[in-house]
Motif scaffolding. Structure first.
Motif, PDB file in Angstrom:
ATOM      1  N   SER A   1      -4.241  -0.102  -2.775  1.00  0.00           N
ATOM      2  CA  SER A   1      -3.895  -1.061  -1.882  1.00  0.00           C
ATOM      3  C   SER A   1      -2.462  -0.522  -1.215  1.00  0.00           C
TER       4      SER A   1
ATOM      5  N   SER B   1      -1.020   3.599  -4.876  1.00  0.00           N
ATOM      6  CA  SER B   1      -2.234   2.912  -5.364  1.00  0.00           C
ATOM      7  C   SER B   1      -3.106   2.956  -4.270  1.00  0.00           C
TER       8      SER B   1
ATOM      9  N   TYR C   1       1.884  -2.000  -5.697  1.00  0.00           N
ATOM     10  CA  TYR C   1       1.031  -2.844  -4.609  1.00  0.00           C
ATOM     11  C   TYR C   1       1.508  -2.854  -3.480  1.00  0.00           C
TER      12      TYR C   1
ATOM     13  N   THR D   1      -2.281 -11.693  -7.078  1.00  0.00           N
ATOM     14  CA  THR D   1      -3.038 -11.006  -8.459  1.00  0.00           C
ATOM     15  C   THR D   1      -2.511 -11.328  -9.532  1.00  0.00           C
TER      16      THR D   1
END
Length: 352
Positions: free
Chosen positions: A49, A47, A19, A205
């Motif tokens: 993000s 990823s 992330y 998250t």
């Protein structure tokens, strides 16, 4: 394979599949790679993000988004997407690949991907013997022998191939348009340059890394009472209700949750005198742009504290520390529940 072979690697694939915060903590190592050979091109495989963050990392020339099936956050699918990724990477004709992982991750799936994409040089930390999957294997000493900060881990990795930098700060470049937006936003909230105000980021998250909502409310109330300063709450659209709940009834508490792009969030944090955040992406943005941060640090893992920025890292020590879980396995959340709002406010006052 010797370090010398890497001195001719101009087109490098850098793999960091995690992330936002993990990508930002890799940026000093990316800078080391970039500076060690003039004209070197770095492509980040990452990823969704991470790909969004890459637009604000000057060391990254291009990004490729990949939902790797060996990560816990990936969606179920058949192998066609992975075969397509191998073909795409092959077309890029990379000279080398550097695989960045935390010590609890296995680099070998990424190494196999690179091997099948015919990338000749492949570097990673690895606990087990990778045999032919890595051409440059760095034995992973973590966590059995020691635990390094995540930034230092990645700097040490690239140092084995001769890549070093004198500038080990995190990297996040605020675009001029985003800085102008932030200045306009602050004017609209009647926040003048030089006056105290605080960004509060109450989301994360992983549930295990979220400071309790009732504690956040108490922090906001106490800061408002002591400083009479504006509080700006940030978060995703899914966290907008939480931000509204925390700021309810507090004079000059403003929620921008769900309203900001990543660039705008970065510009707002860069303009702020202080950020109070769970241990999540915005805490690392703050470190990258040099904004002091109070980090509400769940003891899920030890190596992700704010890097090279004035900070206070707050937690309650617990026997179950370093569980590496997204949900508290004990159910008590004590490593954050035990951090009193008074400690948070005290830390904030020390940094303002």
């Amino acid at each position: 394979m010797s370090e010398q072979a890497w001195q001719h690697a101009r087109n490098i694939l850098c793999i960091r599949l995690d992330y936002l915060g993990d990508v930002l903590m890799t940026t000093p190592a990316l800078r080391a790679l970039k500076e060690s050979l003039p004209g070197r091109r770095l492509t980040l495989l990452t990823s969704r993000s991470g790909a969004e963050a890459a637009r604000f990392i000057p060391e990254v020339d291009a990004a490729i988004e990949y939902d790797a099936p060996w990560l816990k956050s990936s969606n179920q699918r058949d192998a066609r997407a992975d075969m397509a990724m191998i073909r795409l990477l092959r077309r890029h004709r990379f000279d080398a690949a550097v695989i960045f992982t935390v010590y609890s991750q296995n680099p070998l799936p990424s190494a196999l991907l690179c091997h099948l994409a015919r990338i000749p040089l492949r570097l990673a930390h690895c606990h087990e013997n990778p045999y032919q999957l890595l051409t440059h294997w760095v034995r992973d000493p973590e966590p059995q022998e020691r635990v390094r900060h995540e930034v230092q881990r990645q700097l040490d990795l690239v140092a084995t191939i001769g890549a070093r930098t004198a500038d080990e700060r995190l990297s996040f470049r605020v675009a001029a348009a985003d800085a102008e937006w932030a200045a306009s936003c602050l004017r609209s909230l009647d926040i003048a340059p030089g006056m105290p105000w605080v960004v509060l980021h109450p989301g994360a998250t992983a549930a295990s890394r979220r400071y309790p909502a009732q504690h956040w409310k108490a922090v906001a109330r106490d800061l408002s009472a002591r400083l009479a300063c504006p509080l700006v709450l940030t978060g995703s659209a899914q966290e907008a209700a939480l931000a509204q709940e925390i700021g309810a009834g507090i004079a000059r508490a403003y929620s921008l949750a769900g309203q900001l792009s990543l660039g705008q969030l970065g510009a707002l944090i860069a303009a702020a005198p202080l950020v109070i955040s769970n241990n999540t992406g915005p805490a690392h943005i703050a470190a990258a742009v040099g904004t002091p941060v109070v980090d509400l640090y769940a003891l899920t893992n030890p190596q992700h504290t704010p890097w090279q920025v004035p900070s206070r890292v707050l937690f309650e020590d617990v026997p179950c520390r370093f569980c590496y879980k997204s949900v508290c396995p004990q159910g008590h959340h004590r490593c954050l529940e035990g951090v009193s709002p008074a400690r948070v406010v005290g830390a904030a006052l020390e940094l303002l």
